[in-house]
Write a protein that holds these residues in place. Structure first.
Motif, PDB file in Angstrom:
ATOM      1  N   UNK A 135       0.702  -1.084  -0.134  1.00 35.77           N
ATOM      2  CA  UNK A 135       0.046   0.152  -0.026  1.00 35.77           C
ATOM      3  C   UNK A 135       0.816   1.290  -0.045  1.00 35.77           C
ATOM      4  N   UNK A 136       0.335   2.288  -0.037  1.00 40.28           N
ATOM      5  CA  UNK A 136       1.096   3.592   0.286  1.00 40.28           C
ATOM      6  C   UNK A 136       1.187   3.903   1.720  1.00 40.28           C
ATOM      7  N   UNK A 137       1.515   5.207   1.975  1.00 39.63           N
ATOM      8  CA  UNK A 137       2.062   5.494   3.405  1.00 39.63           C
ATOM      9  C   UNK A 137       0.734   6.643   3.830  1.00 39.63           C
ATOM     10  N   UNK A 138       0.864   6.695   5.294  1.00 35.70           N
ATOM     11  CA  UNK A 138       0.372   7.767   5.665  1.00 35.70           C
ATOM     12  C   UNK A 138       1.428   8.598   6.603  1.00 35.70           C
ATOM     13  N   UNK A 139       1.488   9.752   6.088  1.00 34.53           N
ATOM     14  CA  UNK A 139       2.834  10.617   6.632  1.00 34.53           C
ATOM     15  C   UNK A 139       2.519  11.618   7.726  1.00 34.53           C
ATOM     16  N   UNK A 140       1.172  11.844   7.804  1.00 32.45           N
ATOM     17  CA  UNK A 140       0.984  12.870   8.656  1.00 32.45           C
ATOM     18  C   UNK A 140      -0.637  12.633   9.133  1.00 32.45           C
ATOM     19  N   UNK A 141      -1.137  12.603  10.395  1.00 30.79           N
ATOM     20  CA  UNK A 141      -2.214  12.346  11.084  1.00 30.79           C
ATOM     21  C   UNK A 141      -2.611  13.111  12.272  1.00 30.79           C
ATOM     22  N   UNK A 147      -2.053  13.473   5.695  1.00 30.70           N
ATOM     23  CA  UNK A 147      -1.260  13.406   4.537  1.00 30.70           C
ATOM     24  C   UNK A 147      -1.240  11.832   4.074  1.00 30.70           C
ATOM     25  N   UNK A 148      -1.385  11.436   3.123  1.00 31.10           N
ATOM     26  CA  UNK A 148      -1.586  10.201   2.615  1.00 31.10           C
ATOM     27  C   UNK A 148      -0.750  10.034   1.300  1.00 31.10           C
ATOM     28  N   UNK A 149       0.269   9.176   0.870  1.00 31.15           N
ATOM     29  CA  UNK A 149       0.694   8.551  -0.318  1.00 31.15           C
ATOM     30  C   UNK A 149       0.124   7.733  -0.718  1.00 31.15           C
ATOM     31  N   UNK A 150      -0.304   7.688  -2.006  1.00 27.99           N
ATOM     32  CA  UNK A 150      -0.900   6.807  -3.038  1.00 27.99           C
ATOM     33  C   UNK A 150       0.186   6.271  -3.741  1.00 27.99           C
ATOM     34  N   UNK A 151      -0.014   4.914  -3.956  1.00 29.68           N
ATOM     35  CA  UNK A 151       0.958   4.247  -4.937  1.00 29.68           C
ATOM     36  C   UNK A 151      -0.095   4.197  -6.115  1.00 29.68           C
ATOM     37  N   UNK A 152       0.078   5.035  -7.335  1.00 31.96           N
ATOM     38  CA  UNK A 152      -0.635   4.911  -8.236  1.00 31.96           C
ATOM     39  C   UNK A 152       0.371   4.163  -9.512  1.00 31.96           C
ATOM     40  N   UNK A 153      -0.750   3.540 -10.400  1.00 30.09           N
ATOM     41  CA  UNK A 153      -0.134   2.975 -11.634  1.00 30.09           C
ATOM     42  C   UNK A 153       0.504   4.029 -12.380  1.00 30.09           C
ATOM     43  N   UNK A 154       1.755   3.683 -13.188  1.00 30.16           N
ATOM     44  CA  UNK A 154       2.234   4.849 -13.918  1.00 30.16           C
ATOM     45  C   UNK A 154       1.501   4.988 -15.041  1.00 30.16           C
ATOM     46  N   UNK A 155       1.074   3.943 -15.928  1.00 27.83           N
ATOM     47  CA  UNK A 155       0.384   4.244 -17.309  1.00 27.83           C
ATOM     48  C   UNK A 155       0.574   3.264 -17.969  1.00 27.83           C
ATOM     49  N   UNK A 156       1.460   3.335 -19.221  1.00 29.28           N
ATOM     50  CA  UNK A 156       1.687   2.337 -20.118  1.00 29.28           C
ATOM     51  C   UNK A 156       3.189   2.245 -19.863  1.00 29.28           C
ATOM     52  N   UNK A 490       8.386  -0.128  -8.047  1.00 26.09           N
ATOM     53  CA  UNK A 490       8.994   0.512  -9.285  1.00 26.09           C
ATOM     54  C   UNK A 490       8.092   0.688 -10.546  1.00 26.09           C
ATOM     55  N   UNK A 491       6.879  -0.101 -10.536  1.00 19.87           N
ATOM     56  CA  UNK A 491       5.817   0.302 -11.650  1.00 19.87           C
ATOM     57  C   UNK A 491       4.874   1.042 -11.171  1.00 19.87           C
ATOM     58  N   UNK A 492       5.007   1.608 -10.009  1.00 17.19           N
ATOM     59  CA  UNK A 492       4.007   2.605  -9.461  1.00 17.19           C
ATOM     60  C   UNK A 492       4.647   4.104  -9.230  1.00 17.19           C
ATOM     61  N   UNK A 493       3.821   5.216  -9.468  1.00 20.48           N
ATOM     62  CA  UNK A 493       4.557   6.285  -8.759  1.00 20.48           C
ATOM     63  C   UNK A 493       3.840   6.867  -7.735  1.00 20.48           C
ATOM     64  N   UNK A 494       4.385   7.534  -6.687  1.00 18.66           N
ATOM     65  CA  UNK A 494       3.739   7.950  -5.442  1.00 18.66           C
ATOM     66  C   UNK A 494       3.165   9.304  -5.544  1.00 18.66           C
ATOM     67  N   UNK A 495       1.849   9.632  -5.303  1.00 17.77           N
ATOM     68  CA  UNK A 495       0.949  10.880  -5.239  1.00 17.77           C
ATOM     69  C   UNK A 495       0.728  11.014  -3.724  1.00 17.77           C
ATOM     70  N   UNK A 496       1.117  12.325  -3.490  1.00 15.73           N
ATOM     71  CA  UNK A 496       0.945  12.748  -2.013  1.00 15.73           C
ATOM     72  C   UNK A 496      -0.560  13.472  -1.894  1.00 15.73           C
ATOM     73  N   UNK A 497      -1.215  13.239  -1.016  1.00 16.68           N
ATOM     74  CA  UNK A 497      -2.653  13.980  -0.973  1.00 16.68           C
ATOM     75  C   UNK A 497      -2.583  14.451   0.585  1.00 16.68           C
ATOM     76  N   UNK A 498      -3.133  15.863   0.538  1.00 16.12           N
ATOM     77  CA  UNK A 498      -3.118  16.486   2.008  1.00 16.12           C
ATOM     78  C   UNK A 498      -4.883  16.805   2.174  1.00 16.12           C
ATOM     79  N   UNK A 499      -5.165  16.190   3.191  1.00 19.01           N
ATOM     80  CA  UNK A 499      -6.414  16.735   3.672  1.00 19.01           C
ATOM     81  C   UNK A 499      -6.521  17.772   4.577  1.00 19.01           C
ATOM     82  N   UNK A 500      -7.102  18.810   4.531  1.00 18.21           N
ATOM     83  CA  UNK A 500      -6.990  19.654   5.572  1.00 18.21           C
ATOM     84  C   UNK A 500      -8.521  19.881   5.864  1.00 18.21           C
ATOM     85  N   UNK A 501      -8.990  19.888   7.175  1.00 21.33           N
ATOM     86  CA  UNK A 501     -10.242  20.181   7.396  1.00 21.33           C
ATOM     87  C   UNK A 501     -10.525  21.202   8.504  1.00 21.33           C
TER      88      UNK A 501
END
Ligand code: NAD
Length: 501
Positions: A135-141, A147-156, A490-501
């Protein structure tokens, strides 16, 4: 399960249905010129396939892009896993056909290929199961932020593959790519396009959407070069020689930023310390590590490094081990070593034999000969002793059944000798002294080093190939992590998401 000569008509018939690139779930004719194929066991004509030109490669990338954006890339992880597990089962069911094709296209001994292909589906299973666990990571709670890091497919993904172990080479690229949610275009090796095409067809039969797994067949400098440079790829995964690896990396960088994974050549040492000579059961294992698949594997340990004074023992031990390794027709159940895979590769390997007898002493290990056709591309497994240090035979990858025997004076000398190569793929060290084993392993620059404390330990560990282990090739052997969880990432790319409530 074992393929025999009686099965060859079945394999030949299967071949005629696999003749051109496979794009969007169908055979695509037209494009480049005809490519001839010959059976390395007897030089028989295996019929032509139709090569892909640049336009066909572009079609394949467009198909993979469409599938990524509208189908495979949108599937839930659960559905992706389910389909990949069905695909793995289908590969098991068709292991005999895959083995037949490997035998005919590149001369893999049927018995050996059947053994390996019986577990080919496990490569897919291993990566499919990572869908649930990596899975990805949670870097802040915090109260107001997360903050969470998604592991997304790179594409083609564009994969360019070699011929030496056809089914494995393709699946080791396809399995992590698809499991991570990417679609893929594979540029098959010129020598074994049919094995690759059958793997892609089975993916479609398993229910993977059209365009998830495309195959282009054709010449490296045309189809391979276009795939490597294609601006619409998100990752290039290359397995092959180091020279081509450089060309692929240059082409990939020429049009767009995209990561490149390179699994390239090797010239791997097996270092045997004095204490390991006590057990003569070591010789069959040292023989296997160098000569399996007629020396045509990337981690073939074709440099035997031994203490000065042990030469004769090594020669005698290897000659004794060779008695169990019949060279012959891949369709003969007792064959353990087949021919060299192509006429061009045969000429290359023979050039090294000539150099070996000119600069050292070439010793034929005298493997038993089974039935061989005089037109087949056979060479005799041999070792070469008495070479001057730094000889090309010690430094260049032969990719054939020729092993150098090299002498060292002490541990530091063994380390210097082992590192005296441009490659850094793998190595093994044989000693019961863990301090010596550890010192050697730490100081040999290679992606993977096996330390064997005894013959019994080596026998109980099973094959080195496996999708649990991961490593990064060093020096001219490549770039990027391969295998295991890190290889999948290596076949994924990390994307960071920040949720501010
Ligand atoms: P190769 O480099 O000749 O070809 C590999 C692939 O690259 C083929 O599909 C070929 O058509 C393609 N190609 C050739 N020129 C190209 C170009 N200019 N642009 C793009 N693609 C191009 O290697 P090979 O003879 O097929 O395979 C043997 C080599 O593969 C050995 O060096 C072996 O060590 C290596 N290998 C490495 C691993 C590993 O995991 N490290 C595994 C298997 C084989």
């Amino acid at each position: 399960m074992n393929q025999s000569r009686a099965d060859i008509p079945r394999g030949t018939a299967l071949m005629t249905s696999l003749r051109a690139s496979w794009i969007d779930g169908r055979t695509v004719d037209g494009g480049g010129s005809a490519m001839a194929h010959r059976n390395p066991a007897n030089d028989a004509d295996l019929g032509d396939t139709e090569t892909a030109d640049v336009r066909i490669v572009d079609l394949a990338v467009s198909s993979a892009r469409r599938c990524f954006e509208h189908s495979w890339g949108l599937l839930s992880p659960y559905d992706r896993k389910k389909l990949l597990l069905v695909y793995a089962n289908l590969i098991d069911e068709h292991a005999e056909e895959l083995t037949l094709l490997e035998m005919l296209e590149v001369g893999r001994p049927g018995t050996d290929a059947a053994g390996l292909n019986a577990s080919a589906g496990d490569i897919l299973r291993s990566y499919a199961l990572k869908i649930d666990t990596v899975n990805g990571d949670m870097f802040r709670s915090e109260e107001r932020r997360m903050g969470v890091v998604l592991r997304r497919a790179r594409g083609v993904v564009g994969a360019i593959v070699p011929w030496n172990v056809p089914v494995m080479n393709v699946l080791l690229r396809v399995a992590p790519a698809l499991a991570a949610g990417n679609t893929i275009v594979v540029k098959a090796s010129e020598l074994c396009p049919r094995t690759t095409l059958l793997l892609a067809r089975l993916a479609m039969e398993a229910g993977l959407p059209d365009g998830a797994f495309n195959v282009v067949i054709g010449e490296g400098p045309v189809a391979g070069a276009r795939l490597a440079e294609h601006p619409d790829l998100n990752l290039v995964a290359f397995t092959g020689s180091s020279v081509t690896g450089h060309a692929v990396a240059r082409a990939a960088a020429s049009t767009s930023f995209k990561p490149v994974l390179l699994e390239c050549g090797g010239k791997s040492p097996q270092v045997v310390l004095d204490d390991a000579f006590d057990d003569e059961r070591i010789w069959p294992l040292l023989f296997f590590s160098a000569f399996w698949n007629t020396g045509q594997w990337c981690v073939a340990k074709t440099r035997l490094l031994i203490p000065r004074g042990r030469e004769q023992q090594a020669i005698d031990g290897l000659i004794a081990a060779a008695r169990d390794w019949q060279v012959g027709d891949p369709a003969d159940a007792s064959t353990r070593l087949g021919p060299i895979a192509s006429r061009a590769q045969l000429a290359r390997v023979q050039g090294y034999y000539t150099a070996a007898s000119a600069t050292g002493e070439l010793v034929d290990l005298d493997c038993p000969r089974g039935i061989t056709d005089s037109s087949g591309y056979y060479v005799s497994p041999s070792i070469v002793t008495g070479l001057p240090r730094g000889s090309v035979l010690q430094t260049e990858e032969v990719f054939g059944p020729l092993m150098t025997v090299e002498l060292f004076d002490d541990l530091d000398d063994a380390i210097a000798l082992a590192n005296d190569t441009a490659f850094g793929l793998s190595a093994s060290v044989w000693t019961a002294r863990s301090d010596h084993g550890y010192k050697l392993a730490r100081n040999i620059r290679a992606g993977g080093v096996s330390i064997f404390s005894s013959v019994d330990a080596a026998r109980s560990t099973g094959p080195e190939l496996g999708t649990a282990r991961y490593f990064e090739p060093q020096k001219e052997s490549g770039l990027g992590v391969d295998g295991g969880e890190h290889g999948y990432l290596a076949y994924t790319t990390p994307q960071s998401l920040y949720f501010h409530n």
